[in-house]
Write a protein that holds these residues in place. Structure first.
Motif, PDB file in Angstrom:
ATOM      1  N   ASN A 142       2.423   3.744  -2.564  1.00 49.86           N
ATOM      2  CA  ASN A 142       2.353   5.195  -2.380  1.00 49.86           C
ATOM      3  C   ASN A 142       1.099   5.826  -2.958  1.00 49.86           C
ATOM      4  OD1 ASN A 142       4.744   5.729  -0.942  1.00 49.86           O
ATOM      5  ND2 ASN A 142       5.979   5.605  -2.803  1.00 49.86           N
ATOM      6  N   THR A 143       0.314   5.046  -3.688  1.00 46.30           N
ATOM      7  CA  THR A 143      -0.876   5.614  -4.322  1.00 46.30           C
ATOM      8  C   THR A 143      -1.987   4.582  -4.411  1.00 46.30           C
ATOM      9  OG1 THR A 143      -1.732   6.693  -6.308  1.00 46.30           O
ATOM     10  CG2 THR A 143      -0.065   5.010  -6.624  1.00 46.30           C
ATOM     11  N   HIS A 144      -3.213   5.079  -4.504  1.00 44.09           N
ATOM     12  CA  HIS A 144      -4.366   4.196  -4.661  1.00 44.09           C
ATOM     13  C   HIS A 144      -5.074   4.469  -5.978  1.00 44.09           C
ATOM     14  CE1 HIS A 144      -4.044   4.289  -0.109  1.00 44.09           C
ATOM     15  NE2 HIS A 144      -3.881   3.013  -0.415  1.00 44.09           N
ATOM     16  N   PHE A 185       9.906  -1.164 -12.397  1.00 43.56           N
ATOM     17  CA  PHE A 185      10.607  -0.779 -13.620  1.00 43.56           C
ATOM     18  C   PHE A 185       9.796   0.163 -14.518  1.00 43.56           C
ATOM     19  CE2 PHE A 185      12.928  -4.715 -12.588  1.00 43.56           C
ATOM     20  CZ  PHE A 185      14.240  -4.252 -12.713  1.00 43.56           C
ATOM     21  N   THR A 186       8.499   0.265 -14.308  1.00 38.26           N
ATOM     22  CA  THR A 186       7.671   1.055 -15.232  1.00 38.26           C
ATOM     23  C   THR A 186       7.030   2.297 -14.609  1.00 38.26           C
ATOM     24  OG1 THR A 186       5.692  -0.291 -14.766  1.00 38.26           O
ATOM     25  CG2 THR A 186       7.134  -0.992 -16.594  1.00 38.26           C
ATOM     26  N   ARG A 187       7.099   2.427 -13.283  1.00 36.24           N
ATOM     27  CA  ARG A 187       6.457   3.565 -12.635  1.00 36.24           C
ATOM     28  C   ARG A 187       7.436   4.324 -11.747  1.00 36.24           C
ATOM     29  NH1 ARG A 187       0.386   1.688 -10.677  1.00 36.24           N
ATOM     30  NH2 ARG A 187      -0.219   0.613 -12.605  1.00 36.24           N
ATOM     31  N   LYS A 188       7.176   5.607 -11.619  1.00 33.97           N
ATOM     32  CA  LYS A 188       7.951   6.406 -10.679  1.00 33.97           C
ATOM     33  C   LYS A 188       7.590   5.978  -9.261  1.00 33.97           C
ATOM     34  CE  LYS A 188       8.010  10.434 -13.738  1.00 33.97           C
ATOM     35  NZ  LYS A 188       7.625  11.853 -13.893  1.00 33.97           N
ATOM     36  N   LYS A 189       8.473   6.228  -8.319  1.00 36.19           N
ATOM     37  CA  LYS A 189       8.280   5.773  -6.949  1.00 36.19           C
ATOM     38  C   LYS A 189       6.965   6.264  -6.369  1.00 36.19           C
ATOM     39  CE  LYS A 189      10.538   5.587  -2.440  1.00 36.19           C
ATOM     40  NZ  LYS A 189      11.732   5.971  -1.640  1.00 36.19           N
ATOM     41  N   GLU A 190       6.624   7.514  -6.653  1.00 39.61           N
ATOM     42  CA  GLU A 190       5.400   8.079  -6.087  1.00 39.61           C
ATOM     43  C   GLU A 190       4.131   7.491  -6.703  1.00 39.61           C
ATOM     44  OE1 GLU A 190       7.093  11.054  -9.139  1.00 39.61           O
ATOM     45  OE2 GLU A 190       7.826   9.738  -7.533  1.00 39.61           O
ATOM     46  N   ASP A 191       4.260   6.776  -7.828  1.00 40.87           N
ATOM     47  CA  ASP A 191       3.098   6.187  -8.492  1.00 40.87           C
ATOM     48  C   ASP A 191       2.957   4.689  -8.242  1.00 40.87           C
ATOM     49  OD1 ASP A 191       2.278   8.594  -9.624  1.00 40.87           O
ATOM     50  OD2 ASP A 191       3.566   8.326 -11.377  1.00 40.87           O
ATOM     51  N   ARG A 192       3.854   4.116  -7.432  1.00 39.53           N
ATOM     52  CA  ARG A 192       3.778   2.684  -7.161  1.00 39.53           C
ATOM     53  C   ARG A 192       2.708   2.389  -6.124  1.00 39.53           C
ATOM     54  NH1 ARG A 192      10.324   2.346  -6.799  1.00 39.53           N
ATOM     55  NH2 ARG A 192      10.712   2.804  -9.004  1.00 39.53           N
ATOM     56  N   ASN A 220     -12.671  10.798  -9.150  1.00 39.70           N
ATOM     57  CA  ASN A 220     -12.470  11.338 -10.489  1.00 39.70           C
ATOM     58  C   ASN A 220     -11.956  12.760 -10.429  1.00 39.70           C
ATOM     59  OD1 ASN A 220     -13.263   9.024 -11.764  1.00 39.70           O
ATOM     60  ND2 ASN A 220     -15.405   9.636 -11.977  1.00 39.70           N
ATOM     61  N   ALA A 221     -12.508  13.544  -9.492  1.00 44.82           N
ATOM     62  CA  ALA A 221     -12.045  14.922  -9.342  1.00 44.82           C
ATOM     63  C   ALA A 221     -10.595  14.960  -8.896  1.00 44.82           C
ATOM     64  CB  ALA A 221     -12.941  15.641  -8.299  1.00 44.82           C
ATOM     65  N   LYS A 222     -10.241  14.032  -7.991  1.00 50.31           N
ATOM     66  CA  LYS A 222      -8.863  13.959  -7.517  1.00 50.31           C
ATOM     67  C   LYS A 222      -7.926  13.593  -8.641  1.00 50.31           C
ATOM     68  CE  LYS A 222      -5.968  11.800  -3.957  1.00 50.31           C
ATOM     69  NZ  LYS A 222      -5.956  10.860  -2.810  1.00 50.31           N
ATOM     70  N   GLN A 223      -8.355  12.627  -9.493  1.00 48.87           N
ATOM     71  CA  GLN A 223      -7.536  12.217 -10.637  1.00 48.87           C
ATOM     72  C   GLN A 223      -7.327  13.373 -11.586  1.00 48.87           C
ATOM     73  OE1 GLN A 223      -9.886   8.557 -11.602  1.00 48.87           O
ATOM     74  NE2 GLN A 223      -7.857   7.718 -11.942  1.00 48.87           N
ATOM     75  N   ASN A 224      -8.379  14.150 -11.832  1.00 49.56           N
ATOM     76  CA  ASN A 224      -8.265  15.283 -12.757  1.00 49.56           C
ATOM     77  C   ASN A 224      -7.288  16.324 -12.223  1.00 49.56           C
ATOM     78  OD1 ASN A 224     -10.107  14.204 -14.567  1.00 49.56           O
ATOM     79  ND2 ASN A 224     -11.866  15.145 -13.519  1.00 49.56           N
ATOM     80  N   ILE A 225      -7.275  16.527 -10.904  1.00 48.42           N
ATOM     81  CA  ILE A 225      -6.353  17.477 -10.306  1.00 48.42           C
ATOM     82  C   ILE A 225      -4.910  16.990 -10.448  1.00 48.42           C
ATOM     83  CG2 ILE A 225      -5.587  18.489  -8.118  1.00 48.42           C
ATOM     84  CD1 ILE A 225      -8.501  18.512  -7.235  1.00 48.42           C
ATOM     85  N   GLU A 226      -4.741  15.652 -10.215  1.00 46.48           N
ATOM     86  CA  GLU A 226      -3.395  15.074 -10.316  1.00 46.48           C
ATOM     87  C   GLU A 226      -2.851  15.141 -11.719  1.00 46.48           C
ATOM     88  OE1 GLU A 226      -3.980  11.219  -8.783  1.00 46.48           O
ATOM     89  OE2 GLU A 226      -3.777  11.812  -6.677  1.00 46.48           O
ATOM     90  N   LYS A 227      -3.756  15.036 -12.730  1.00 47.21           N
ATOM     91  CA  LYS A 227      -3.312  15.117 -14.119  1.00 47.21           C
ATOM     92  C   LYS A 227      -2.843  16.510 -14.471  1.00 47.21           C
ATOM     93  CE  LYS A 227      -6.278  11.402 -15.829  1.00 47.21           C
ATOM     94  NZ  LYS A 227      -7.431  11.076 -16.711  1.00 47.21           N
ATOM     95  N   TRP A 278      -9.237   3.161 -10.661  1.00 46.74           N
ATOM     96  CA  TRP A 278      -9.459   2.632 -12.009  1.00 46.74           C
ATOM     97  C   TRP A 278     -10.556   1.581 -11.995  1.00 46.74           C
ATOM     98  CZ3 TRP A 278      -8.091  -2.000 -14.828  1.00 46.74           C
ATOM     99  CH2 TRP A 278      -8.090  -1.837 -16.216  1.00 46.74           C
ATOM    100  N   TYR A 279     -10.635   0.819 -10.900  1.00 47.79           N
ATOM    101  CA  TYR A 279     -11.676  -0.198 -10.768  1.00 47.79           C
ATOM    102  C   TYR A 279     -12.952   0.349 -10.146  1.00 47.79           C
ATOM    103  CZ  TYR A 279      -8.102  -3.723 -11.680  1.00 47.79           C
ATOM    104  OH  TYR A 279      -7.121  -4.471 -12.248  1.00 47.79           O
ATOM    105  N   PHE A 280     -12.790   1.217  -9.140  1.00 45.40           N
ATOM    106  CA  PHE A 280     -13.953   1.692  -8.400  1.00 45.40           C
ATOM    107  C   PHE A 280     -13.999   3.218  -8.370  1.00 45.40           C
ATOM    108  CE2 PHE A 280     -12.284  -2.208  -6.364  1.00 45.40           C
ATOM    109  CZ  PHE A 280     -13.301  -3.071  -6.747  1.00 45.40           C
TER     110      PHE A 280
END
Length: 258
Positions: free
Chosen positions: A236-238, A226-233, A251-258, A243-245
């Protein structure tokens, strides 16, 4: 059967806690958010040990009249209370380890508080019983604030740090059992390692573990639906694992995704 007093306490306390958290979610300053967490953690601890002070002023016995679970973390909720205090005092709440630690504390405290709230009658006329209800209400408020205040992000992969944290329960329970044995005291059934609660003695500790992990999984799967898009569940994503490790590559991958 629930008594009218018990039902009223459950309803009124949950309403009050909801209103408190609704108002508190407007707190944006990190310092005041931490103060809010600190307040509820220590309020929980204060109510938990309050009977020792009441006993002292009533009949002068004080700590000599303390319950075993006031001196040792015998029950799961006792253990969570101490960990919530530690979580509130933690200086660097942005560290990787704190996120793992706070996730375990948040979910564990919710379980411990709600189980006691719904199972144990508050007996408002008897402070020695009523303080337990108040303590668990404070525990519930503090644990939910870890979610509402942004310390813990709800996600399916929270099962990992929670399972890691449950291992510490076994260690703590074993140490308490050892201390009682060496002190010549009967087993306190710490963390229900010996048998289940009096009402369900056949309900072993590992059954509690399976039930809690299953509840977290089902709840967070529904939450993400109910709170996330399908591709963010989770399937479908790690990103929740990052966020934990986190590491430089992630971090570089997260920055690209943002």
């Amino acid at each position: 059967m629930y008594s009218t007093e018990h039902i009223l306490y459950i309803v009124i306390s949950l309403i009050i806690i909801s209103l408190i958290l609704f108002g508190a979610h407007y707190i944006k300053n990190k310092t005041w958010k931490n103060v809010f967490l600190l307040f509820w953690a220590f309020a929980c601890f204060f109510f938990h040990i309050s009977t020792m002070y009441v006993s002292f002023f009533q009949n002068g016995t004080g700590i000599g009249n303390a319950y075993d679970n006031q001196l040792f973390p015998i029950y799961f909720c006792n253990y969570m209370m101490y960990l919530l205090v530690l979580a509130s005092l933690w200086s660097n709440k942005e560290s990787k380890f704190y996120k793992i630690f706070a996730t375990f504390v948040a979910y564990g405290s919710v379980f411990g508080a709600l189980i006691t709230l719904f199972v144990t009658p508050p007996q408002i006329s008897d402070w020695y019983e009523f303080q337990s209800a108040l303590s668990h209400s404070c525990l519930l408020t503090g644990s939910l604030w870890l979610f509402v205040g942004g310390y813990v992000k709800i996600g399916v992969f929270n099962i990992i740090p929670y399972a890691m944290g449950l291992l510490s329960c076994g260690v703590v329970g074993g140490l308490v059992e050892l201390i009682f044995y060496l002190g010549g005291r009967p087993s306190p059934n710490a963390m229900y390692l010996v048998h289940g609660p009096v009402e369900l003695p056949e309900f072993k500790w590992w059954m509690f573990v399976i039930c809690m992990l299953a509840i977290i999984f089902v709840f967070t799967v529904i939450w993400e639906f109910f709170t996330r898009k399908k591709e963010d569940r989770w399937y479908n994503t790690h990103k929740d694992l990052y966020w934990y490790f986190p590491n430089k590559k992630n971090n570089a991958k997260q920055n690209i995704e943002k």
